[in-house]
Design a protein around this motif. Structure first.
Motif, PDB file in Angstrom:
ATOM      1  N   LEU A  36       6.336   7.700   5.755  1.00  0.00           N
ATOM      2  CA  LEU A  36       5.409   6.867   6.571  1.00  0.00           C
ATOM      3  C   LEU A  36       6.510   6.118   7.696  1.00  0.00           C
ATOM      4  CD1 LEU A  36       3.177   7.154   4.314  1.00  0.00           C
ATOM      5  CD2 LEU A  36       2.598   4.801   5.052  1.00  0.00           C
ATOM      6  N   THR A  37       5.869   6.257   9.020  1.00  0.00           N
ATOM      7  CA  THR A  37       6.574   5.454   9.727  1.00  0.00           C
ATOM      8  C   THR A  37       5.389   4.392  10.452  1.00  0.00           C
ATOM      9  OG1 THR A  37       8.059   7.216  10.078  1.00  0.00           O
ATOM     10  CG2 THR A  37       7.999   5.314  11.691  1.00  0.00           C
ATOM     11  N   MET A  38       5.774   3.394  10.306  1.00  0.00           N
ATOM     12  CA  MET A  38       4.789   2.005  10.794  1.00  0.00           C
ATOM     13  C   MET A  38       5.202   1.301  11.915  1.00  0.00           C
ATOM     14  SD  MET A  38       3.030   1.108   7.441  1.00  0.00           S
ATOM     15  CE  MET A  38       4.244   1.069   6.070  1.00  0.00           C
ATOM     16  N   MET A  39       4.647   0.746  12.900  1.00  0.00           N
ATOM     17  CA  MET A  39       5.201  -0.111  13.893  1.00  0.00           C
ATOM     18  C   MET A  39       4.346  -1.205  14.028  1.00  0.00           C
ATOM     19  SD  MET A  39       4.642  -0.529  17.298  1.00  0.00           S
ATOM     20  CE  MET A  39       4.402   0.554  18.565  1.00  0.00           C
ATOM     21  N   VAL A  60       8.637   4.170   4.718  1.00  0.00           N
ATOM     22  CA  VAL A  60       8.596   4.142   3.334  1.00  0.00           C
ATOM     23  C   VAL A  60       8.718   5.716   3.060  1.00  0.00           C
ATOM     24  CG1 VAL A  60       7.255   3.629   1.396  1.00  0.00           C
ATOM     25  CG2 VAL A  60       7.229   1.979   3.432  1.00  0.00           C
ATOM     26  N   GLU A  61       9.460   6.059   2.413  1.00  0.00           N
ATOM     27  CA  GLU A  61       9.781   7.346   1.913  1.00  0.00           C
ATOM     28  C   GLU A  61       9.821   7.803   0.753  1.00  0.00           C
ATOM     29  OE1 GLU A  61      13.089   8.638   4.351  1.00  0.00           O
ATOM     30  OE2 GLU A  61      12.684  10.798   4.170  1.00  0.00           O
ATOM     31  N   ASP A  62       9.277   8.853  -0.115  1.00  0.00           N
ATOM     32  CA  ASP A  62       9.520   9.494  -1.089  1.00  0.00           C
ATOM     33  C   ASP A  62       9.881  10.718  -1.180  1.00  0.00           C
ATOM     34  OD1 ASP A  62       7.133  11.001  -1.825  1.00  0.00           O
ATOM     35  OD2 ASP A  62       5.952   9.096  -1.627  1.00  0.00           O
ATOM     36  N   GLU A 115       0.965  -1.131   0.065  1.00  0.00           N
ATOM     37  CA  GLU A 115       0.060  -0.099  -0.130  1.00  0.00           C
ATOM     38  C   GLU A 115       0.860   1.328  -0.074  1.00  0.00           C
ATOM     39  OE1 GLU A 115      -2.941  -0.158  -0.764  1.00  0.00           O
ATOM     40  OE2 GLU A 115      -3.528  -2.195   0.271  1.00  0.00           O
ATOM     41  N   ALA A 116       1.820   1.276   0.996  1.00  0.00           N
ATOM     42  CA  ALA A 116       2.529   2.325   1.155  1.00  0.00           C
ATOM     43  C   ALA A 116       3.304   2.877  -0.342  1.00  0.00           C
ATOM     44  CB  ALA A 116       3.603   2.332   2.036  1.00  0.00           C
ATOM     45  N   VAL A 117       4.090   1.733  -0.746  1.00  0.00           N
ATOM     46  CA  VAL A 117       4.735   1.770  -2.270  1.00  0.00           C
ATOM     47  C   VAL A 117       3.927   2.225  -3.275  1.00  0.00           C
ATOM     48  CG1 VAL A 117       6.367   0.827  -3.575  1.00  0.00           C
ATOM     49  CG2 VAL A 117       6.682   0.400  -1.426  1.00  0.00           C
ATOM     50  N   THR A 118       2.931   1.499  -3.420  1.00  0.00           N
ATOM     51  CA  THR A 118       1.759   1.975  -4.300  1.00  0.00           C
ATOM     52  C   THR A 118       1.500   3.518  -4.187  1.00  0.00           C
ATOM     53  OG1 THR A 118       1.022  -0.154  -4.358  1.00  0.00           O
ATOM     54  CG2 THR A 118      -0.402   1.657  -5.467  1.00  0.00           C
TER      55      THR A 118
END
Lengths: 148, 117
Positions: A134-137, A81-83, A48-51
């Motif tokens: 995005l930072t996810m845990m 995940v960073e852009d 999801e994040a990369v998309t």
């Protein structure tokens, strides 16, 4: 806190890399011995994040760079995940279930809802014109007993 | 990992079997192939078989919803079958399970559509 393990990777914003990214992160998280459904959760949120970065951050142009890092601290995994794409104008609006800024693309608008449901914590930082991080845990259940 | 699809016809129904992973990358292919098949075959209904689908994310929800709209606009129905628990969870979260008919397998999907199998 003690960092037990860490990895990072970078790739260009081509949709072929969605599968590469989720499989790589899942392989890294495997060392925590997660249950099958936990691993599916991780794969789904990375996808999801990369998309989002590809479609919204870089508007499907393949010349952007996406960076992922994953860190394991005891029984918890942290994924970023960073852009360096367009950024999100209104984060609260983007997070609404079924909201999509691109309805013409048949998007379901469920990306953020899925990420928030599958992870214990999701943090979004975005600057217009600079990019989104995005930072996810997520705490991996099957290892809890070892550390409690 | 990519997506393979097998499209066949049974009566008025277009049976689409998915194998592999359905994400943003592979959903484009699925959209094009299904759109064309629905138009060319003049199918009234769609049966989507997810038995061998090992991964799906929200892009899959988008393309399934798109085909649901396409077939219902023509007055047809869409039935999804062999749904794994992880994919069913996505249908629940998005509310898609309220509009889609979900059946156990292809036979039950076809009989719910009134197509003789």
């Amino acid at each position: 806190m003690n960092v037990n393990n860490y990895m990072s990777l970078q790739f260009i914003s081509k949709s072929e890399n969605e599968a590469f990214a989720r499989i790589t992160v899942a392989a890294f998280v495997s060392q925590l011995d997660p249950k099958m459904n936990e691993l599916t959760d991780i794969k789904t949120v990375v996808s999801e994040a990369v998309t989002n970065s590809i479609i919204h951050g870089y508007e499907n142009k393949p010349d952007g760079m996406i960076s992922i890092s994953a860190k394991i601290e005891e029984d918890t995994v942290y994924i970023t995940v960073e852009d360096e794409g367009l950024g999100i104008k209104d984060i609260e609006e983007a997070k609404q279930p079924l909201y999509t800024s691109k309805p013409e693309l048949e998007r379901s608008g469920m990306g953020f809802t899925i990420m928030e449901n599958f992870m214990d914590k999701v943090e979004v930082k975005s600057i217009l014109g600079k990019g989104t991080k995005l930072t996810m845990m997520k705490r991996i259940e099957s290892k809890k007993a070892l550390y409690n | 990992m990519s997506l393979q699809l097998q499209i066949s016809n049974q009566g008025e129904a277009l049976i689409v079997r998915l194998q592999g992973e359905l994400d943003h990358h592979t959903s484009e292919l699925l959209k094009t192939k299904m759109e064309n098949a629905i138009e060319q075959e003049g199918s009234n209904h769609i049966v989507l078989v997810l038995q061998d689908l090992s991964f799906m994310d929200s892009s899959g929800l988008g393309v399934i919803l798109g085909r649901y709209k396409q077939i219902t606009n023509k007055g047809g129905k869409m039935v999804v079958c062999n749904v794994s628990p992880s994919i069913y969870r996505l249908f629940e979260m998005s509310g898609l399970f309220k509009i889609l008919t979900i059946e156990e397998d292809v036979e039950q999907a076809l009989s719910s559509l009134g197509v003789v199998s």
